[in-house]
Design a protein around this motif. Structure first.
Motif, PDB file in Angstrom:
ATOM      1  N   SER A  55     109.107  45.233  36.312  1.00 39.13           N
ATOM      2  CA  SER A  55     108.834  44.089  37.202  1.00 39.13           C
ATOM      3  C   SER A  55     108.242  44.525  38.535  1.00 39.13           C
ATOM      4  N   GLY A  56     108.021  45.811  38.717  1.00 36.06           N
ATOM      5  CA  GLY A  56     107.449  46.275  39.983  1.00 36.06           C
ATOM      6  C   GLY A  56     108.001  47.643  40.338  1.00 36.06           C
ATOM      7  N   ALA A  57     107.588  48.132  41.496  1.00 30.96           N
ATOM      8  CA  ALA A  57     107.975  49.489  41.872  1.00 30.96           C
ATOM      9  C   ALA A  57     109.474  49.621  42.154  1.00 30.96           C
ATOM     10  N   THR A  58     110.087  48.566  42.648  1.00 34.28           N
ATOM     11  CA  THR A  58     111.529  48.641  42.899  1.00 34.28           C
ATOM     12  C   THR A  58     112.252  48.927  41.584  1.00 34.28           C
ATOM     13  N   GLU A  59     111.911  48.165  40.556  1.00 36.36           N
ATOM     14  CA  GLU A  59     112.552  48.408  39.262  1.00 36.36           C
ATOM     15  C   GLU A  59     112.185  49.780  38.707  1.00 36.36           C
ATOM     16  N   SER A  60     110.928  50.177  38.862  1.00 38.68           N
ATOM     17  CA  SER A  60     110.503  51.490  38.357  1.00 38.68           C
ATOM     18  C   SER A  60     111.325  52.601  39.017  1.00 38.68           C
ATOM     19  N   ASN A  61     111.508  52.494  40.332  1.00 40.07           N
ATOM     20  CA  ASN A  61     112.293  53.504  41.043  1.00 40.07           C
ATOM     21  C   ASN A  61     113.744  53.517  40.565  1.00 40.07           C
ATOM     22  N   ASN A  62     114.311  52.312  40.387  1.00 40.62           N
ATOM     23  CA  ASN A  62     115.693  52.225  39.891  1.00 40.62           C
ATOM     24  C   ASN A  62     115.822  52.861  38.516  1.00 40.62           C
ATOM     25  N   GLU A  79     111.421  57.778  52.805  1.00 42.67           N
ATOM     26  CA  GLU A  79     111.143  57.012  51.584  1.00 42.67           C
ATOM     27  C   GLU A  79     111.350  55.513  51.825  1.00 42.67           C
ATOM     28  N   HIS A  80     110.789  54.718  50.936  1.00 44.56           N
ATOM     29  CA  HIS A  80     111.012  53.270  50.936  1.00 44.56           C
ATOM     30  C   HIS A  80     112.481  52.990  50.585  1.00 44.56           C
ATOM     31  N   LYS A  81     112.960  51.831  51.016  1.00 44.98           N
ATOM     32  CA  LYS A  81     114.346  51.449  50.699  1.00 44.98           C
ATOM     33  C   LYS A  81     114.588  51.425  49.187  1.00 44.98           C
ATOM     34  N   ALA A  82     113.538  51.183  48.435  1.00 40.68           N
ATOM     35  CA  ALA A  82     113.687  51.125  46.979  1.00 40.68           C
ATOM     36  C   ALA A  82     113.951  52.502  46.378  1.00 40.68           C
ATOM     37  N   ILE A  83     113.914  53.550  47.203  1.00 35.73           N
ATOM     38  CA  ILE A  83     114.395  54.869  46.799  1.00 35.73           C
ATOM     39  C   ILE A  83     115.722  55.150  47.507  1.00 35.73           C
ATOM     40  N   VAL A  93     109.757  62.253  45.755  1.00 35.77           N
ATOM     41  CA  VAL A  93     108.989  62.211  47.008  1.00 35.77           C
ATOM     42  C   VAL A  93     107.842  61.221  46.841  1.00 35.77           C
ATOM     43  N   MET A  94     107.724  60.294  47.785  1.00 39.95           N
ATOM     44  CA  MET A  94     106.663  59.292  47.690  1.00 39.95           C
ATOM     45  C   MET A  94     105.297  59.935  47.901  1.00 39.95           C
ATOM     46  N   TRP A  95     104.299  59.397  47.221  1.00 41.77           N
ATOM     47  CA  TRP A  95     102.958  59.971  47.331  1.00 41.77           C
ATOM     48  C   TRP A  95     102.402  59.688  48.725  1.00 41.77           C
ATOM     49  N   SER A 106     107.595  60.614  41.681  1.00 38.44           N
ATOM     50  CA  SER A 106     106.904  60.166  42.885  1.00 38.44           C
ATOM     51  C   SER A 106     106.750  58.650  42.873  1.00 38.44           C
ATOM     52  N   ASP A 107     107.146  58.039  43.994  1.00 40.85           N
ATOM     53  CA  ASP A 107     106.871  56.619  44.205  1.00 40.85           C
ATOM     54  C   ASP A 107     105.434  56.554  44.736  1.00 40.85           C
ATOM     55  N   ALA A 108     104.521  56.229  43.834  1.00 41.66           N
ATOM     56  CA  ALA A 108     103.097  56.250  44.189  1.00 41.66           C
ATOM     57  C   ALA A 108     102.566  54.842  44.436  1.00 41.66           C
ATOM     58  N   THR A 109     103.477  53.932  44.761  1.00 35.75           N
ATOM     59  CA  THR A 109     103.115  52.523  44.961  1.00 35.75           C
ATOM     60  C   THR A 109     101.963  52.341  45.947  1.00 35.75           C
ATOM     61  N   GLN A 110     101.952  53.135  47.023  1.00 37.81           N
ATOM     62  CA  GLN A 110     100.917  52.958  48.040  1.00 37.81           C
ATOM     63  C   GLN A 110      99.696  53.838  47.790  1.00 37.81           C
ATOM     64  N   ALA A 111      99.766  54.688  46.787  1.00 36.21           N
ATOM     65  CA  ALA A 111      98.662  55.623  46.551  1.00 36.21           C
ATOM     66  C   ALA A 111      97.746  55.172  45.414  1.00 36.21           C
ATOM     67  N   ALA A 133     101.653  46.362  40.802  1.00 39.43           N
ATOM     68  CA  ALA A 133     100.344  45.696  40.741  1.00 39.43           C
ATOM     69  C   ALA A 133      99.947  45.022  42.051  1.00 39.43           C
ATOM     70  N   HIS A 134     100.924  44.487  42.781  1.00 40.03           N
ATOM     71  CA  HIS A 134     100.536  43.662  43.934  1.00 40.03           C
ATOM     72  C   HIS A 134     100.028  44.461  45.126  1.00 40.03           C
ATOM     73  N   LYS A 135     100.058  45.781  45.013  1.00 40.75           N
ATOM     74  CA  LYS A 135      99.469  46.596  46.075  1.00 40.75           C
ATOM     75  C   LYS A 135      98.016  46.937  45.743  1.00 40.75           C
ATOM     76  N   LEU A 136      97.570  46.592  44.534  1.00 40.93           N
ATOM     77  CA  LEU A 136      96.181  46.907  44.174  1.00 40.93           C
ATOM     78  C   LEU A 136      95.447  45.698  43.619  1.00 40.93           C
TER      79      LEU A 136
HETATM   80  N1  PLP Z   1     107.761  51.602  47.176  1.00 38.94           N
HETATM   81  C1  PLP Z   1     106.854  51.532  48.158  1.00 38.94           C
HETATM   82  C2  PLP Z   1     106.346  52.789  48.776  1.00 38.94           C
HETATM   83  C3  PLP Z   1     106.379  50.301  48.584  1.00 38.94           C
HETATM   84  O1  PLP Z   1     105.483  50.227  49.570  1.00 38.94           O
HETATM   85  C4  PLP Z   1     106.872  49.119  47.971  1.00 38.94           C
HETATM   86  C5  PLP Z   1     106.410  47.796  48.435  1.00 38.94           C
HETATM   87  O2  PLP Z   1     106.986  47.159  49.266  1.00 38.94           O
HETATM   88  C6  PLP Z   1     107.832  49.237  46.951  1.00 38.94           C
HETATM   89  C7  PLP Z   1     108.240  50.506  46.580  1.00 38.94           C
HETATM   90  C8  PLP Z   1     108.409  48.044  46.260  1.00 38.94           C
HETATM   91  O3  PLP Z   1     107.497  47.546  45.339  1.00 38.94           O
HETATM   92  P1  PLP Z   1     107.731  46.168  44.559  1.00 38.94           P
HETATM   93  O4  PLP Z   1     107.460  45.108  45.559  1.00 38.94           O
HETATM   94  O5  PLP Z   1     106.741  46.173  43.455  1.00 38.94           O
HETATM   95  O6  PLP Z   1     109.112  46.165  44.047  1.00 38.94           O
END
Ligand code: PLP
Length: 377
Positions: free
Chosen positions: A68-75, A96-100, A143-145, A172-177, A195-198
């Motif tokens: 469902s998104g990077a938060t779930e992927s990280n979890n 790191e993002h809170k999702a890590i 480590v985030m990208w 790697s949380d590559a959400t922003q890369a 997806a919503h970052k690209l």
């Molecule tokens: N990781 C990073 C680095 C992000 O910038 C974001 C976006 O806010 C997320 C994770 C969370 O992504 P998502 O909104 O798809 O759960």
């Protein structure tokens, strides 16, 4: 207002939307339906998207799990490895993002141990830091990208190589890369994207899982995604993610150049025209379309309120009682005041030269106004 907050989210590209639309209506089938054309077509669309996502990462299709998104992927990545491994030590970074970070805090509650590496004032960590922190019981390094607030790009290749050599998994949380930089999964075991970052839709993402990586399931059910993530597939979302990945890949180099020029224009002008302005984060190892600037002697909250003609953000997390300074900027040794007085400008596909010219004059005027108000107070 002019949208300069593309790191928060991006609009869906009209070409992406067009590709998605039929999958809501005429072609609404369940990709798991094996007995009729509706299901077969949906399953085929999902596999095309899987190929598009795999291609942008240099991965194979079977290594892509839709989430469902990077938060779930990280979890899924962190908790999945934690549960599957007898080793219980993890290494990550303070920025790191809170999702890590929040997943790590959860793993600590479950008895895990986490080392949080401190970045330098540029926001960077070194391969040596990772090497020194590795222990015999280290299961995974995450480590985030690229950082969402500062755009700072970590030395992912070297970090991954050290982990490979020491037999430790690397995530790697590559959400922003993804979509902004050439990202490949070489040496990487797990990688998150959204997806919503690209220029794709919200609520859909993926986790790359290298073949053979031990990972416990987090979403139990019907056995979708080769048993790794159950739940009826979000076919329109997946199709949108695939198309978004394909489009990003086609224009990546030109877009990076175009946006870096606009970003540099914005940054240089603001540094020149506003005394007491500094750049947060490495200017060398940074995403092409992000500028995080600190304005000295400014009430950050008042500045954001005054910036009515542009949509930007600062990294502050608003809680009900107080506005906390960004944990990313704090980890880079900024004072609370400077962290509060920092603004993130993030550009994207629809940012024009006119937008940047207007943003420059507006920010110059509003910082001056906020400083005057600040002195009067
Ligand atoms: N990781 C990073 C680095 C992000 O910038 C974001 C976006 O806010 C997320 C994770 C969370 O992504 P998502 O909104 O798809 O759960």
């Amino acid at each position: 207002p002019i949208y300069l907050d593309y790191n928060a989210t991006t609009p869906v590209d009209s070409r992406v939307l067009e590709t998605m639309l039929p999958w809501f209506t005429e072609q609404f089938g369940n990709a798991a339906s094996r007995t009729h054309l509706y299901g077969w077509e949906a399953a085929e669309a999902v596999e095309i998207a899987r190929r598009q996502v795999a291609r942008i990462l240099g991965a194979t299709e079977k290594e892509i799990v839709f989430t469902s998104g990077a938060t779930e992927s990280n979890n899924l990545a962190l908790t999945g490895v934690f549960e599957a491994s007898s080793k219980k030590h993890f290494i990550t970074v303070q920025t790191e993002h809170k999702a890590i970070l929040d997943v790590c805090a959860y793993l600590e509650k479950l008895g895990g141990e986490v080392t949080y590496l401190a970045p330098d004032t540029d926001g960077l960590i070194t391969p040596q830091q990772v090497s020194d922190a590795l222990r015999p019981d280290t299961a995974l390094v995450s480590v985030m990208w690229a950082n969402n607030e500062t755009g700072v790009i970590q030395p992912i290749r070297e970090l991954a190589r050290i982990c490979n050599e020491r037999g430790v998994l690397f995530h790697s949380d590559a959400t922003q890369a993804v979509g902004k930089l050439p990202v490949s999964v070489e040496g990487i075991d797990l990688l998150s994207l959204s997806a919503h970052k690209l220029y794709g839709p919200k609520g859909i993402g993926a986790l790359y899982v290298r073949k053979g990586t031990p990972l416990n399931i987090q979403m139990h059910g019907g056995g979708h995604e080769r048993g790794r993530r159950s739940g009826t597939l979000n076919v329109p979302g997946i199709v949108g993610l695939g198309k978004a990945a394909e489009l990003a890949q086609q224009t990546l180099t030109q877009e990076a150049e175009r946006l870096a020029a606009l970003r540099d224009q914005l940054e240089t002008q603001l540094l020149q025209q506003i005394p007491g302005t500094r750049v947060n984060g490495s200017r060398i190892s940074r995403l092409p379309q992000v500028s995080n600037l600190a304005f000295e002697a400014v009430d950050g909250e008042a500045l954001l309120i005054n910036l009515t003609r542009i949509a930007v953000s600062n990294g502050s997390a608003c809680t009900s009682a107080s506005v906390l300074p960004s944990h990313v900027l704090k980890a880079m040794d900024l004072s609370d005041d400077l962290a509060h007085a920092s603004v993130r400008f993030s550009l994207g596909r629809y940012t024009t030269e006119e937008n940047i010219a207007e943003a420059i004059s507006h920010v110059v005027a509003m910082v001056a106004k906020t400083r005057t108000d600040f002195l009067v107070m």
